[in-house]
Design an enzyme around this catalytic site. Structure first.
Site, PDB file in Angstrom:
ATOM      1  CB  SER A   1      -0.954  -0.057   1.202  1.00  0.00           C
ATOM      2  OG  SER A   1      -2.013   0.872   1.055  1.00  0.00           O
TER       3      SER A   1
ATOM      4  CG  ASP B   1      -7.326  -2.633  -2.755  1.00  0.00           C
ATOM      5  OD1 ASP B   1      -7.920  -1.860  -1.988  1.00  0.00           O
ATOM      6  OD2 ASP B   1      -6.092  -2.810  -2.729  1.00  0.00           O
TER       7      ASP B   1
ATOM      8  CG  HIS C   1      -5.868  -2.367   0.852  1.00  0.00           C
ATOM      9  ND1 HIS C   1      -5.255  -2.024  -0.340  1.00  0.00           N
ATOM     10  CD2 HIS C   1      -5.177  -1.712   1.824  1.00  0.00           C
ATOM     11  CE1 HIS C   1      -4.249  -1.199  -0.087  1.00  0.00           C
ATOM     12  NE2 HIS C   1      -4.177  -1.007   1.217  1.00  0.00           N
TER      13      HIS C   1
END
Length: 224
Positions: free
Chosen positions: A118, A172, A203
């Site tokens: 991320s 996601d 995610h």
């Protein structure tokens, strides 16, 4: 940001010959991905030093200014401008210092891999476009390139195109997969060898992804 980050270090055996510097996501810390090491390791691999730095604590604009560990501030929901550019630059410099530390400990740049999930992944991809170091590879999980315009204008150093492993969740909700696909396409167009994986997940990270990453790492170790 000071360039000396606290880290969690995990050496898989004595005298590591390789290093993996792994940046966590927003609000997590260096312990977040440490448990992944035993799932990833294979018996015939060389000794590896995994370095998991803690991002500094800072207020996050889109979270009403609540402070948390972050590699940069998130200033808007628009992906083209959401990452605070000065914060990304500071984190790239802090990452650079971590690479310097590994080189000083005797591991050449060619045997250092950068990984990130991320926000952490956004930092390593940004770093790859600015550096002239011949690092071994980039592992970008559930992430994207924060400033595609700057990336397109970046003068990527001649011949420095480390291979990239990118993986993303098709569902996601944080970083839509389409954004990551665009980033992968841009890196490919700049000449980075790209291995792309998509998984039916949100995610997060899944077992199949760890296995695919293990295969990719195995290829890097064998090639060396």
């Amino acid at each position: 940001m000071s360039h000396t980050l606290e880290t969690v270090v995990n050496e898989t055996a004595a005298n590591p010959q390789w290093a993996v510097i792994w940046l966590h996501g927003l609000g997590a810390d260096g312990h977040d991905f440490a448990p992944i090491v035993p799932e990833l390791l294979r018996p015939d691999w060389p000794a590896i030093r995994f370095v998991f730095p803690h991002a500094p604590v800072q207020p996050i604009t889109i979270n009403n200014g609540v402070p948390m560990r972050a590699w940069y501030d998130i200033v808007s929901m628009d992906f083209a401008s959401r990452a605070d550019a000065a914060g990304v630059t500071a984190s790239v410099q802090a990452l650079d210092a971590l690479v310097d530390a590994e080189i000083a400990r005797g591991i050449p740049a060619e045997r250092i891999l950068l990984a990130g999930f991320s926000q952490g992944g956004a930092v390593i991809l940004s770093a790859a476009l600015r550096w002239t170091r011949p690092i071994a590879g980039l592992i970008a999980l559930s992430t994207y390139l924060p400033d595609p315009k700057a990336a397109a204008d970046a003068r990527v150093a001649d011949g420095i195109r480390p291979p990239v492993f990118m993986a993303h969740g098709a569902h996601d909700p944080v970083i839509p997969q389409g954004i990551a696909v665009e980033s992968a396409g841009m890196l490919k167009s700049l000449g980075f060898p790209m291995e792309w994986h998509s998984y039916p997940m949100a995610h997060q990270v899944c077992a199949e992804e760890i296995h695919a990453l293990g295969d990719w790492l195995d290829a890097r170790f064998r090639a060396a």
